[in-house]
Design an enzyme around this catalytic site. Structure first.
Site, PDB file in Angstrom:
ATOM      1  N   CYS A 155      24.875  50.057  11.581  1.00 35.24           N
ATOM      2  CA  CYS A 155      26.069  50.970  11.551  1.00 35.24           C
ATOM      3  C   CYS A 155      26.466  51.527  13.231  1.00 35.24           C
ATOM      4  O   CYS A 155      25.530  51.715  13.951  1.00 35.24           O
ATOM      5  CB  CYS A 155      25.627  52.366  10.836  1.00 35.24           C
ATOM      6  SG  CYS A 155      25.138  52.098   8.979  1.00 35.24           S
TER       7      CYS A 155
ATOM      8  N   ARG B 132      27.588  46.171  14.727  1.00 41.85           N
ATOM      9  CA  ARG B 132      26.323  46.884  14.323  1.00 41.85           C
ATOM     10  C   ARG B 132      26.538  47.044  12.630  1.00 41.85           C
ATOM     11  O   ARG B 132      25.662  47.395  11.967  1.00 41.85           O
ATOM     12  CB  ARG B 132      26.449  48.245  14.816  1.00 41.85           C
ATOM     13  CG  ARG B 132      26.121  48.313  16.362  1.00 41.85           C
ATOM     14  CD  ARG B 132      25.822  49.734  16.778  1.00 41.85           C
ATOM     15  NE  ARG B 132      24.847  50.331  16.110  1.00 41.85           N
ATOM     16  CZ  ARG B 132      23.578  50.252  16.558  1.00 41.85           C
ATOM     17  NH1 ARG B 132      23.094  49.679  17.569  1.00 41.85           N
ATOM     18  NH2 ARG B 132      22.610  50.917  15.965  1.00 41.85           N
TER      19      ARG B 132
ATOM     20  N   TRP C  39      26.880  49.380   7.752  1.00 39.08           N
ATOM     21  CA  TRP C  39      26.072  48.347   7.127  1.00 39.08           C
ATOM     22  C   TRP C  39      25.108  48.996   6.025  1.00 39.08           C
ATOM     23  O   TRP C  39      24.102  49.831   6.282  1.00 39.08           O
ATOM     24  CB  TRP C  39      24.935  47.904   8.205  1.00 39.08           C
ATOM     25  CG  TRP C  39      24.201  46.483   7.862  1.00 39.08           C
ATOM     26  CD1 TRP C  39      24.438  45.444   8.015  1.00 39.08           C
ATOM     27  CD2 TRP C  39      22.989  46.580   7.303  1.00 39.08           C
ATOM     28  NE1 TRP C  39      23.755  44.513   7.281  1.00 39.08           N
ATOM     29  CE2 TRP C  39      22.707  45.268   7.044  1.00 39.08           C
ATOM     30  CE3 TRP C  39      21.995  47.688   6.930  1.00 39.08           C
ATOM     31  CZ2 TRP C  39      21.360  44.934   6.508  1.00 39.08           C
ATOM     32  CZ3 TRP C  39      20.838  46.979   6.211  1.00 39.08           C
ATOM     33  CH2 TRP C  39      20.631  46.001   6.147  1.00 39.08           C
TER      34      TRP C  39
ATOM     35  N   ASN D 125      23.713  56.825  11.104  1.00 41.07           N
ATOM     36  CA  ASN D 125      23.058  55.587  11.010  1.00 41.07           C
ATOM     37  C   ASN D 125      21.467  55.714  10.786  1.00 41.07           C
ATOM     38  O   ASN D 125      20.979  56.670  11.262  1.00 41.07           O
ATOM     39  CB  ASN D 125      23.205  55.107  12.199  1.00 41.07           C
ATOM     40  CG  ASN D 125      22.388  53.912  12.707  1.00 41.07           C
ATOM     41  OD1 ASN D 125      22.097  53.674  13.980  1.00 41.07           O
ATOM     42  ND2 ASN D 125      22.017  53.102  11.941  1.00 41.07           N
ATOM     43  N   GLY D 126      20.964  54.983   9.891  1.00 39.46           N
ATOM     44  CA  GLY D 126      19.420  55.121   9.567  1.00 39.46           C
ATOM     45  C   GLY D 126      19.114  55.402   8.000  1.00 39.46           C
ATOM     46  O   GLY D 126      20.102  55.002   7.365  1.00 39.46           O
TER      47      GLY D 126
ATOM     48  N   GLU E  19      14.172  28.276  16.049  1.00 39.31           N
ATOM     49  CA  GLU E  19      15.456  29.247  16.656  1.00 39.31           C
ATOM     50  C   GLU E  19      17.017  28.314  16.071  1.00 39.31           C
ATOM     51  O   GLU E  19      17.813  28.881  15.729  1.00 39.31           O
ATOM     52  CB  GLU E  19      15.432  29.120  18.094  1.00 39.31           C
ATOM     53  CG  GLU E  19      16.660  30.072  18.732  1.00 39.31           C
ATOM     54  CD  GLU E  19      17.025  31.332  18.400  1.00 39.31           C
ATOM     55  OE1 GLU E  19      16.308  31.903  17.325  1.00 39.31           O
ATOM     56  OE2 GLU E  19      18.218  31.795  18.765  1.00 39.31           O
TER      57      GLU E  19
ATOM     58  N   LYS F 257      19.746  29.674  13.607  1.00 37.91           N
ATOM     59  CA  LYS F 257      21.110  30.052  14.244  1.00 37.91           C
ATOM     60  C   LYS F 257      21.992  29.355  12.742  1.00 37.91           C
ATOM     61  O   LYS F 257      23.013  29.936  12.566  1.00 37.91           O
ATOM     62  CB  LYS F 257      21.438  29.093  15.407  1.00 37.91           C
ATOM     63  CG  LYS F 257      21.021  29.791  16.675  1.00 37.91           C
ATOM     64  CD  LYS F 257      21.525  30.858  17.135  1.00 37.91           C
ATOM     65  CE  LYS F 257      20.986  32.170  16.523  1.00 37.91           C
ATOM     66  NZ  LYS F 257      19.983  32.859  17.236  1.00 37.91           N
TER      67      LYS F 257
ATOM     68  N   GLU G  45      22.065  31.499   9.764  1.00 40.32           N
ATOM     69  CA  GLU G  45      22.709  32.832  10.225  1.00 40.32           C
ATOM     70  C   GLU G  45      24.062  32.990  10.292  1.00 40.32           C
ATOM     71  O   GLU G  45      24.911  33.561   9.491  1.00 40.32           O
ATOM     72  CB  GLU G  45      22.471  33.612  11.739  1.00 40.32           C
ATOM     73  CG  GLU G  45      21.079  34.214  11.676  1.00 40.32           C
ATOM     74  CD  GLU G  45      20.681  34.706  12.923  1.00 40.32           C
ATOM     75  OE1 GLU G  45      20.697  33.915  14.054  1.00 40.32           O
ATOM     76  OE2 GLU G  45      20.606  35.975  13.064  1.00 40.32           O
TER      77      GLU G  45
ATOM     78  N   HIS H  24       2.437  16.768   5.267  1.00 41.70           N
ATOM     79  CA  HIS H  24       1.622  17.547   4.429  1.00 41.70           C
ATOM     80  C   HIS H  24       2.311  18.330   3.527  1.00 41.70           C
ATOM     81  O   HIS H  24       1.936  19.333   3.027  1.00 41.70           O
ATOM     82  CB  HIS H  24       0.883  18.760   5.573  1.00 41.70           C
ATOM     83  CG  HIS H  24       0.186  17.948   6.729  1.00 41.70           C
ATOM     84  ND1 HIS H  24      -0.912  17.550   6.035  1.00 41.70           N
ATOM     85  CD2 HIS H  24      -0.052  17.802   7.850  1.00 41.70           C
ATOM     86  CE1 HIS H  24      -1.578  16.624   7.465  1.00 41.70           C
ATOM     87  NE2 HIS H  24      -0.797  17.096   8.414  1.00 41.70           N
TER      88      HIS H  24
ATOM     89  N   LYS I  92      23.744  43.559  14.224  1.00 38.01           N
ATOM     90  CA  LYS I  92      23.268  43.470  15.467  1.00 38.01           C
ATOM     91  C   LYS I  92      21.731  43.779  15.604  1.00 38.01           C
ATOM     92  O   LYS I  92      20.802  43.234  16.057  1.00 38.01           O
ATOM     93  CB  LYS I  92      24.112  43.593  16.508  1.00 38.01           C
ATOM     94  CG  LYS I  92      23.545  43.287  17.942  1.00 38.01           C
ATOM     95  CD  LYS I  92      23.778  41.915  18.297  1.00 38.01           C
ATOM     96  CE  LYS I  92      23.376  41.270  19.638  1.00 38.01           C
ATOM     97  NZ  LYS I  92      22.984  39.888  19.696  1.00 38.01           N
TER      98      LYS I  92
HETATM   99  C1  AGP Z   1      18.905  36.538  15.942  1.00 38.32           C
HETATM  100  O1  AGP Z   1      20.130  35.763  16.032  1.00 38.32           O
HETATM  101  C2  AGP Z   1      18.973  37.655  15.091  1.00 38.32           C
HETATM  102  N1  AGP Z   1      20.289  38.237  14.595  1.00 38.32           N
HETATM  103  C3  AGP Z   1      17.837  38.339  14.628  1.00 38.32           C
HETATM  104  O2  AGP Z   1      16.856  37.531  14.324  1.00 38.32           O
HETATM  105  C4  AGP Z   1      17.316  39.052  16.000  1.00 38.32           C
HETATM  106  O3  AGP Z   1      16.586  38.280  16.929  1.00 38.32           O
HETATM  107  C5  AGP Z   1      16.129  39.889  15.238  1.00 38.32           C
HETATM  108  O4  AGP Z   1      16.455  41.141  14.698  1.00 38.32           O
HETATM  109  C6  AGP Z   1      15.235  40.823  16.591  1.00 38.32           C
HETATM  110  O5  AGP Z   1      16.332  41.657  17.299  1.00 38.32           O
HETATM  111  P1  AGP Z   1      15.924  42.282  18.648  1.00 38.32           P
HETATM  112  O6  AGP Z   1      15.543  41.354  19.649  1.00 38.32           O
HETATM  113  O7  AGP Z   1      17.036  43.086  19.069  1.00 38.32           O
HETATM  114  O8  AGP Z   1      14.623  42.997  18.499  1.00 38.32           O
END
Ligand code: AGP
Length: 585
Positions: free
Chosen positions: A2, A27, A73, A99-100, A460, A464, A467, A483, A580
């Site tokens: 948010c 956000r 969000w 937010n929260g 990673e 990506k 996501e 395995h 984010k």
């Molecule tokens: C990364 O592409 C993600 N959106 C997510 O995994 C992110 O890295 C994770 O939420 C941790 O965020 P931070 O580094 O702000 O703590």
């Protein structure tokens, strides 16, 4: 999660707020709204991304020079217009954004319901407006008292921005969620993140945990949780408004991928001495992080072992109870935003056990910096796309610098400075990655494999793709395929094999052959001719000093995810269901 904004000044509030909301839309982007104060409070809100909402609503019709705004969000209540913020009390004169998560939501709803309050939404936020209305009665019309009484009553995490009809003041408070004050020329702002108002000011006040503030035309006052005035001087930040703009790129993600040729260099100049001194004193080391930052933690764990001979623990933030923390522990928390609730909970748990904390973050004044005994800023500049790209490589560069300083490896430290040239060479071949997408975008399942330090890079790369392209992607330590996962390989399934010519390469080539024998098709991301020769598709990497190759090998994988998302018609900057900075556990 948010984005929230508040404005008080001489300008039309709706315009300033709308612009600011667009900049913090990363956000949360399932609904948005703005409220301004005139002879009465006027609210315009709807479900959808801001660009969609604007087609149906004319925010510029909102007059008034005080206002608040929100981009959501969803947590409590589905995504619809009623649940979009801002929310009001029964009288429509108290208005707020949040937010929260309010944890005593059920109890408040029951209590206020019994007192006759009528709720228009399913949100926890709306209850706070009704709670303020109730408190105002007992505070005999003193809204400031009603506000501080409300803060004592709500449990959970929050940043609030609140205003009231007929009063040129905005009330804000934060607990475990970010909120900054921006000081402009004759105007004041609240914002969840600095990029919201970077084009209007670079003077910010960073509120401490459980602090509150009241903005007026004349400035700001900061209060502690008990409502006692306290002092919080402003700080000048060196982030520029251009850093938070696309600058000709179609998406922030692509801009941020390309920025890595500069950010890798910037991050190699970061001062890590404090962190290194903390580590030298530690009896044991734990690394805490989530998501992409956790994969950086895995690389760091590997480096501590290989370069320093130090055994360390890497703990996922939300799994902190699986870590062992004590007075001899140095816990290194890695977080781009510095606001990730899971990471912060783990940090508090570790502190409670007597551990020292090093925070590695990108965001000045973030919550992590307040919890940490020492902070290292990774220096990547604002990252606007929801997915992490440049922050990951900056985290890696800083973590390499820490490990190499700890190990006293001076020659390697010098090499770290020169990496940006190789990054530039890889990024200049982005067209080669884009060409691969023609065939790969027809596939549904992907397996990323790597050995040793390339396993976190495979993780990673797969994250990506999941996501932003919403494709099923798994990552394995290449030796693990036999395995179990091998049973899933079918004709044409893509295997993305990642690795440079190191001591693991012979075995990686064997693993690739095993996949091919099961009719999988292989994309090799490598500098090794043997591995490239086995592949159906290839991205030939330039020569990079082996130790540093993982920092560079993630670049084509970021590009791959980006071009796949674009090809499949997805918005890489705002992937569905994500936000984010994840400020809920
Ligand atoms: C990364 O592409 C993600 N959106 C997510 O995994 C992110 O890295 C994770 O939420 C941790 O965020 P931070 O580094 O702000 O703590």
């Amino acid at each position: 999660m948010c984005g929230i904004v508040g404005y008080i000044g001489p300008k039309k509030a709706s315009e300033v707020i709308l612009e600011a909301l667009r900049k913090v839309e990363y956000r949360g982007y399932d609904s948005a709204g703005i409220a301004v104060s005139n002879s009465k409070i006027e609210i315009m809100k709807d479900a959808g991304k801001i660009a969609e909402i604007e087609k149906r609503n004319d925010f510029s019709s909102l007059q008034g020079t005080v206002g608040i705004g929100h981009t959501r969000w969803a947590t409590h209540g589905e995504v619809n217009k009623q649940n979009a913020h801002p929310h009001t009390d029964c009288t429509g004169t108290i208005c707020l954004v949040h937010n929260g998560i309010i944890e005593n939501f059920a109890e408040l709803r029951e209590r206020l319901g019994k007192l006759g309050h009528k709720f228009k939404s399913e949100t926890d936020t709306e209850l706070v407006a009704h709670l303020l209305e109730e408190n105002l009665k007992t505070a005999k019309g003193d809204f400031k008292k009603a506000f501080f009484d409300m803060l004592k009553d709500v449990e959970g995490s929050y940043s609030f921005v609140i205003f009231r009809q007929g009063e040129r003041k905005i009330y804000g408070a934060r607990k475990s969620c970010p909120l900054v004050i921006g000081i402009g020329k004759g105007e004041m702002f609240f914002a969840s993140d600095m990029p919201a108002v970077l084009d209007r000011t670079r003077e910010f006040v960073f509120l401490g945990e459980a602090e509150a503030a009241i903005l007026s035309d004349g400035g700001y006052d900061v209060y502690d949780a008990a409502g006692k005035k306290t002092s919080r001087p402003s700080k000048h930040v060196d982030w520029t408004p251009q850093m938070a703009q696309k600058e000709g790129y179609p998406h922030f993600m692509l801009k941020e991928i390309f920025e890595q040729q500069a950010t890798i260099r910037q991050s190699s100049a970061v001062d890590v001495n404090w962190a290194v001194n903390e580590l030298k004193r530690a009896k044991n080391i734990s690394i805490i992080a989530c998501g992409t930052s956790y994969y950086a933690a895995l690389v760091f764990k590997h480096l501590l072992a290989s370069e320093c001979g130090i055994r360390a623990d890497a703990v996922i933030g939300s799994e902190f109870r699986s870590g062992v923390f004590d007075k001899g522990t140095c816990a290194i928390a890695i977080s781009q935003s510095g606001e990730t609730a899971d990471t912060l909970s783990a940090v508090r748990f570790a502190k409670g056990k007597g551990a020292r904390i090093i925070g590695i973050t990108n965001v000045f004044g973030s919550s992590l910096t307040r919890e940490a005994d020492a902070t290292v800023y990774i220096g990547a500049g604002p990252e606007i796309a929801v997915v992490a790209t440049k922050s990951f490589t900056s985290q890696l560069v800083v973590l390499y610098k820490i490990a190499l300083t700890l190990a006293g490896k001076k020659k390697e430290l010098l090499q770290l400075h020169d990496l940006s040239g190789v990054a530039e060479a890889v990024l200049s071949k982005s067209g080669d990655v884009e060409k691969l997408v023609g065939e790969l975008a027809k596939k549904k399942d992907f397996f990323f494999i790597g050995r040793g330090v390339y396993f976190p890079i495979a993780l990673e790369g797969a994250l990506k793709l999941k996501e932003i392209a919403y494709l099923h992607a798994e990552a394995y330590a290449a030796g693990e395929l036999k395995h179990g996962p091998l049973s899933m390989l079918e004709d044409g399934v893509p295997i993305i094999a990642i690795g440079n010519f190191d001591e693991n390469m012979v075995k990686l080539v064997t693993n690739v052959k095993e996949c091919k024998a099961r009719k999988a098709r292989v994309l090799a991301v490598s500098d090794h001719l043997g591995l490239l020769a086995e592949a159906d598709w290839k991205f030939a990497m330039p020569a990079v000093p082996g130790l540093f190759a993982p920092i560079i090998y993630i670049l084509p994988l970021q590009l791959l995810a980006y071009y796949m998302a674009v090809k499949l018609g997805k918005d890489p900057d705002k992937p569905r269901n994500l936000a984010k900075s994840v400020t809920v556990e």
